[in-house]
Design an enzyme around this catalytic site. Structure first.
Site, PDB file in Angstrom:
ATOM      1  NE  ARG A 161     -37.856   5.591 -41.703  1.00 11.72           N
ATOM      2  CZ  ARG A 161     -39.122   5.882 -41.456  1.00 11.72           C
ATOM      3  NH1 ARG A 161     -40.081   5.113 -41.942  1.00 11.72           N
ATOM      4  NH2 ARG A 161     -39.439   6.911 -40.713  1.00 11.72           N
ATOM      5  CE  LYS A 172     -15.894   3.721 -50.019  1.00  9.89           C
ATOM      6  NZ  LYS A 172     -14.529   4.253 -50.169  1.00  9.89           N
ATOM      7  CD  GLU A 208     -10.608   4.650 -59.627  1.00 11.42           C
ATOM      8  OE1 GLU A 208      -9.986   3.891 -58.845  1.00 11.42           O
ATOM      9  OE2 GLU A 208     -11.035   5.769 -59.285  1.00 11.42           O
ATOM     10  CE  LYS A 219     -14.874  -1.028 -54.898  1.00 13.51           C
ATOM     11  NZ  LYS A 219     -15.450   0.126 -55.505  1.00 13.51           N
ATOM     12  CD  GLU A 251     -12.726   3.554 -47.131  1.00 13.28           C
ATOM     13  OE1 GLU A 251     -13.383   3.428 -48.164  1.00 13.28           O
ATOM     14  OE2 GLU A 251     -12.089   4.569 -46.845  1.00 13.28           O
ATOM     15  NE  ARG A 261     -15.240   0.030 -50.232  1.00 13.09           N
ATOM     16  CZ  ARG A 261     -16.499  -0.079 -50.603  1.00 13.09           C
ATOM     17  NH1 ARG A 261     -17.340  -0.787 -49.876  1.00 13.09           N
ATOM     18  NH2 ARG A 261     -16.931   0.511 -51.697  1.00 13.09           N
ATOM     19  CG  ASN A 276      -9.868   5.327 -50.347  1.00 19.10           C
ATOM     20  OD1 ASN A 276     -10.727   5.304 -51.230  1.00 19.10           O
ATOM     21  ND2 ASN A 276     -10.166   5.215 -49.058  1.00 19.10           N
ATOM     22  CG  HIS A 326      -8.944   7.553 -54.738  1.00 18.56           C
ATOM     23  ND1 HIS A 326      -8.212   6.606 -55.417  1.00 18.56           N
ATOM     24  CD2 HIS A 326     -10.161   7.588 -55.341  1.00 18.56           C
ATOM     25  CE1 HIS A 326      -8.975   6.084 -56.380  1.00 18.56           C
ATOM     26  NE2 HIS A 326     -10.154   6.665 -56.358  1.00 18.56           N
ATOM     27  CG  HIS A 374     -11.117  12.215 -53.523  1.00 23.61           C
ATOM     28  ND1 HIS A 374     -11.609  11.364 -52.574  1.00 23.61           N
ATOM     29  CD2 HIS A 374     -11.631  11.800 -54.706  1.00 23.61           C
ATOM     30  CE1 HIS A 374     -12.380  10.456 -53.166  1.00 23.61           C
ATOM     31  NE2 HIS A 374     -12.405  10.697 -54.450  1.00 23.61           N
ATOM     32  CG  HIS A 376     -12.427  10.184 -59.808  1.00 24.13           C
ATOM     33  ND1 HIS A 376     -12.222  10.673 -58.533  1.00 24.13           N
ATOM     34  CD2 HIS A 376     -12.249   8.841 -59.729  1.00 24.13           C
ATOM     35  CE1 HIS A 376     -11.948   9.654 -57.721  1.00 24.13           C
ATOM     36  NE2 HIS A 376     -11.961   8.538 -58.413  1.00 24.13           N
TER      37      HIS A 376
HETATM   38  N1  GLY Z   1     -13.715   3.552 -54.845  1.00 27.53           N
HETATM   39  C1  GLY Z   1     -13.218   3.094 -53.619  1.00 27.53           C
HETATM   40  C2  GLY Z   1     -14.148   2.199 -52.885  1.00 27.53           C
HETATM   41  O1  GLY Z   1     -15.164   1.804 -53.419  1.00 27.53           O
HETATM   42  O2  GLY Z   1     -13.909   1.894 -51.743  1.00 27.53           O
END
Ligand code: GLY
Length: 359
Positions: A120, A142, A184, A226, A236, A240, A244, A247, A251, A263
């Site tokens: 957990r 993430k 990025e 960041k 998010e 946040r 993206n 992305h 993606h 990526h």
């Molecule tokens: N890579 C995008 C984020 O961490 O929200």
């Protein structure tokens, strides 16, 4: 060693930026790790970074277990997670154990998800060794894996206890990986900081030549952009999502390319797509798209891809998590340094942009 903090109340953590692994022991001692330490890495990183990293741990009096997975996005699945659980159970890892993710984005995501779910939740730390991971994925919590061909669809928000960036670890990477990681970094400039965008554009050669001070500087700015966004919207629910940028298309292209494109390369093409879309919607002038394309090309990144099925990419868009009430959410530029979130529901427009970036 430069330190900055991701401020998330009791889950706040430091990001250390340095040029070697010499302080990793100090960082672990500061964290107060008492239990077993398990380094999770991949076969490429193990070869390139493993010896120096293990030596630094040993010099500080730490002995670590190691679990090595096969490098690449194809390892980012529940099967690998299951193997990690078995390993942790075998070595009797307990709640005081700490996982170290030594590697790029795939290793960070997998290790974080294993740490979030084993018993957990146990501690984990990020030691990112690629530019993509140092600029983006190691910060912000993430974690997760791909499932049934959909990227990052299983996962958890789970913050590391610290992030340790050795900018010189980039020296052992293939040039293609460095270029991809820069996508990025360029993204951060476009979404938040025009001066940073210009700095990157003017210093690509120094970055590609691993100039330590330049790498430390871009790492500092990447991480502070960041961290600032994550501090305001950890899970998010709003802001946040601007991370993206590039992305939504990126993606979908990445999955359709069967992960043949990296990526960062897909994000590069996706950023061009987002600029074109903003241009068609009258939000920016074409010269903004040109400026973005110029810096991407200067970096050696693609601005379009060949041989990828447009219909498959279009379908993939709707499998992604970037949806609002069944409609696609795009992050679109208003200028270099400023983006906004837009729901776009115009199939013709989306396909028109796709046809231009997937020729
Ligand atoms: N890579 C995008 C984020 O961490 O929200």
């Amino acid at each position: 060693m430069y330190t900055l903090t991701v401020g998330l109340g009791e889950r706040s953590y430091p990001i250390y930026i340095t040029g070697d692994y010499g302080n990793i022991g100090t960082a672990l001692k500061k964290l107060g790790v008492e239990g077993k330490i398990i380094v999770i890495t991949d076969n490429n990183v193990d070869k390139a970074q493993g010896p120096a990293f293990t030596e630094a741990l040993n010099n500080a009096g730490f002995v670590a277990e190691k679990f090595v997975i096969e490098a690449g996005e194809n390892s980012k699945n529940l099967d690998t997670i299951s193997k990690i659980y078995k390993f942790l159970i075998n070595i009797k890892a307990d709640r005081k154990s700490c996982l170290i993710a030594l590697g790029g984005g795939v290793i960070g995501d997998i290790t974080g998800f294993a740490a979030a779910t084993y018993l957990r939740g146990i501690d984990f730390v990020q030691v990112p060794t690629t530019l993509l991971a140092q600029a983006d994925s190691s910060v912000g919590g993430k974690t997760g894996v791909d499932f049934e061909g959909v990227k990052n669809v299983i996962g958890a928000f789970y913050q590391p206890r610290f992030v340790y960036i050795n900018v010189n670890s980039l020296r052992t990477l293939p040039v293609r990986e460095i270029r991809a990681g820069l996508a990025e970094t360029i993204k951060h400039g476009i979404i938040r900081d025009k001066d940073f965008f210009n700095y990157v554009s003017e210093n690509i050669e120094k970055i590609m030549n691993f100039d330590e001070e330049t790498l430390k500087h871009i790492s500092r700015i990447n991480c502070s952009i960041k961290a600032n966004i994550v501090e305001q919207d950890e899970k998010e629910s709003g802001l946040r999502a601007i991370l993206n940028f590039g992305h939504t298309f990126g993606h979908a292209i990445e999955s359709a390319s069967n992960f043949m494109l990296l990526h960062g390369e897909c994000v590069s093409i996706g950023m061009v797509g987002a600029c074109k879309m903003a241009n068609y919607l009258g939000m920016i002038k074409e010269k903004v798209t040109d400026k973005v394309c110029q810096v991407l090309l200067k970096t050696g990144l693609p601005i379009k891809a060949k041989g990828i099925d447009i219909d498959e990419v279009y379908r993939n868009l709707y499998h992604d998590k970037k949806m609002r009430k069944g409609k696609l959410l795009f992050i679109l530029p208003e200028d270099i340094g400023k983006v906004t979130q837009c729901v776009v529901n115009d199939e013709n427009l989306i396909k028109r942009v796709l046809s231009e970036i997937l020729q």
